[in-house]
Design a protein around this motif. Structure first.
Motif, PDB file in Angstrom:
ATOM      1  N   CYS A 174       0.847  -1.190   0.000  1.00  0.00           N
ATOM      2  CA  CYS A 174       0.000   0.000   0.000  1.00  0.00           C
ATOM      3  C   CYS A 174       0.884   1.242   0.000  1.00  0.00           C
ATOM      4  N   CYS A 233      -4.373  -0.076  -0.145  1.00  0.00           N
ATOM      5  CA  CYS A 233      -5.277  -1.050   0.459  1.00  0.00           C
ATOM      6  C   CYS A 233      -6.681  -0.441   0.541  1.00  0.00           C
ATOM      7  N   THR A 234      -7.691  -1.293   0.630  1.00  0.00           N
ATOM      8  CA  THR A 234      -9.070  -0.808   0.639  1.00  0.00           C
ATOM      9  C   THR A 234      -9.347   0.061   1.865  1.00  0.00           C
ATOM     10  N   GLU A 291      -8.015  -7.218  -1.014  1.00  0.00           N
ATOM     11  CA  GLU A 291      -8.055  -6.022  -0.179  1.00  0.00           C
ATOM     12  C   GLU A 291      -7.180  -4.901  -0.740  1.00  0.00           C
ATOM     13  N   SER A 292      -6.796  -5.021  -2.009  1.00  0.00           N
ATOM     14  CA  SER A 292      -5.952  -3.989  -2.596  1.00  0.00           C
ATOM     15  C   SER A 292      -6.654  -3.346  -3.787  1.00  0.00           C
ATOM     16  N   CYS A 300       1.413  -1.321   4.237  1.00  0.00           N
ATOM     17  CA  CYS A 300       1.073  -2.700   4.584  1.00  0.00           C
ATOM     18  C   CYS A 300       1.116  -3.552   3.319  1.00  0.00           C
ATOM     19  N   THR A 301       1.035  -4.853   3.485  1.00  0.00           N
ATOM     20  CA  THR A 301       0.990  -5.783   2.355  1.00  0.00           C
ATOM     21  C   THR A 301      -0.405  -6.404   2.334  1.00  0.00           C
ATOM     22  N   PRO A 302      -1.361  -5.779   1.627  1.00  0.00           N
ATOM     23  CA  PRO A 302      -2.739  -6.274   1.633  1.00  0.00           C
ATOM     24  C   PRO A 302      -2.900  -7.543   0.794  1.00  0.00           C
TER      25      PRO A 302
END
Length: 82
Positions: A7, A29-30, A18-19, A12-14
């Motif tokens: 993101c 990210c959402t 969720e991306s 973060c690593t969605p």
């Protein structure tokens, strides 16, 4: 090797679902997309390219597009008149 999406806002690593990949090819990210939209932000956080960030509106557009495509594929709509 598979590239991990990060993101652009919270780093973060969605998960894939969720991306959001923006039209400028940046990823958020959402959760960050929803918060940005809530605060009136309507551009990419990295390059400032105008973009719709409201996750609900994006999902509604995607669902409508998929439905239109399914209808077209099953012969429910005619192509361009020529």
């Amino acid at each position: 090797t598979m590239q991990t999406e990060i993101c652009s806002i919270c780093l973060c690593t969605p998960k894939l679902e969720e991306s959001l990949r923006l039209s400028c090819d940046h990823v958020i990210c959402t959760s960050c997309g929803s918060q940005a939209s809530f605060h009136g932000i309507s551009s990419c956080p990295l390059c400032r390219m105008p973009h719709l960030l409201d996750v609900k509106q994006l999902r509604n557009r995607l669902d409508a597009h998929r439905q239109d495509y399914r209808t077209w594929r099953t012969g429910g709509q005619k192509g361009a008149a020529g």
